[in-house]
Motif scaffolding. Sequence first.
Motif, PDB file in Angstrom:
ATOM      1  N   GLY A 132       6.106  10.803   5.743  1.00 16.82           N
ATOM      2  CA  GLY A 132       4.970   9.861   6.019  1.00 16.82           C
ATOM      3  C   GLY A 132       3.536  10.230   5.553  1.00 16.82           C
ATOM      4  N   LEU A 133       3.383  11.521   5.226  1.00 13.04           N
ATOM      5  CA  LEU A 133       2.025  11.923   5.001  1.00 13.04           C
ATOM      6  C   LEU A 133       1.420  10.774   4.101  1.00 13.04           C
ATOM      7  N   PRO A 134       0.340  10.158   4.300  1.00 15.52           N
ATOM      8  CA  PRO A 134      -0.309   9.281   3.459  1.00 15.52           C
ATOM      9  C   PRO A 134      -0.819   9.980   1.907  1.00 15.52           C
ATOM     10  N   PHE A 178       0.571   5.284  -0.647  1.00 13.00           N
ATOM     11  CA  PHE A 178       1.993   5.593  -0.529  1.00 13.00           C
ATOM     12  C   PHE A 178       2.357   6.766   0.303  1.00 13.00           C
ATOM     13  N   PRO A 179       3.779   6.825   1.026  1.00  9.88           N
ATOM     14  CA  PRO A 179       3.921   7.733   1.700  1.00  9.88           C
ATOM     15  C   PRO A 179       4.787   9.161   0.973  1.00  9.88           C
ATOM     16  N   GLN A 235       9.472   1.394  -9.236  1.00  9.17           N
ATOM     17  CA  GLN A 235      10.849   1.539  -9.704  1.00  9.17           C
ATOM     18  C   GLN A 235      11.832   2.517  -9.244  1.00  9.17           C
ATOM     19  N   ARG A 236      11.117   3.572  -8.287  1.00 11.61           N
ATOM     20  CA  ARG A 236      11.979   4.496  -7.612  1.00 11.61           C
ATOM     21  C   ARG A 236      12.066   4.331  -6.261  1.00 11.61           C
ATOM     22  N   GLN A 237      11.745   3.017  -5.917  1.00  8.19           N
ATOM     23  CA  GLN A 237      11.956   2.497  -4.428  1.00  8.19           C
ATOM     24  C   GLN A 237      10.670   3.146  -3.396  1.00  8.19           C
ATOM     25  N   VAL A 238       9.714   3.481  -3.997  1.00  7.25           N
ATOM     26  CA  VAL A 238       8.614   3.927  -3.182  1.00  7.25           C
ATOM     27  C   VAL A 238       7.816   2.951  -2.728  1.00  7.25           C
ATOM     28  N   VAL A 239       7.482   2.636  -1.512  1.00  3.14           N
ATOM     29  CA  VAL A 239       6.682   1.736  -1.076  1.00  3.14           C
ATOM     30  C   VAL A 239       5.312   1.930  -1.293  1.00  3.14           C
ATOM     31  N   VAL A 240       4.473   1.205  -2.109  1.00  2.80           N
ATOM     32  CA  VAL A 240       2.911   1.365  -2.475  1.00  2.80           C
ATOM     33  C   VAL A 240       2.459   0.138  -1.670  1.00  2.80           C
ATOM     34  N   GLU A 241       1.104   0.541  -1.116  1.00  8.14           N
ATOM     35  CA  GLU A 241       0.299  -0.493  -0.531  1.00  8.14           C
ATOM     36  C   GLU A 241      -0.357  -1.178  -1.437  1.00  8.14           C
ATOM     37  N   PRO A 242      -0.911  -2.536  -1.223  1.00  8.85           N
ATOM     38  CA  PRO A 242      -1.667  -3.394  -2.073  1.00  8.85           C
ATOM     39  C   PRO A 242      -2.859  -2.488  -2.608  1.00  8.85           C
ATOM     40  N   VAL A 243      -3.162  -2.694  -3.720  1.00  9.87           N
ATOM     41  CA  VAL A 243      -4.287  -2.128  -4.430  1.00  9.87           C
ATOM     42  C   VAL A 243      -5.669  -2.475  -3.709  1.00  9.87           C
TER      43      VAL A 243
END
Length: 132
Positions: free
Chosen positions: A122-124, A117-118, A96-104
Amino acid sequence: MALPGVHGIHHIALICSDYQRSKRFYCDLLGGTVIAETYRALRKSYKLDIAFPGFELELFSFPAPPVRPSTPEAQGLRHLAIRVTDLAVAIDYLQQRQVVVEPVRIDELTGNRFTFFPDPDGLPLELVECPA
């Protein structure tokens, strides 16, 4: 024999490229609480101590820090993992805050659900579902 007296991690230290952006990310978005903020004039550097449940984060800024590889398989710090009780709720909050999250994914050894997520540099960062 183990190192005597160990009972947890005290803090994790990160150097960021944009101090204000990272401060907003870790405090406003992730909910860390500022313990102390210090400007070190001789180093032209900020040091921000941030409290999270169970650990502290030290956020540093320096003029023109060198870029470091940050993918999970690069040498050095692989990632910072954050325990959450409900992975879906945490993912929804970030998206909702536009953070890109990888698939679970599911950890094949523990069975825990997790995702990455970064941070702004870009730190994982990892979310690991650990029900209370």
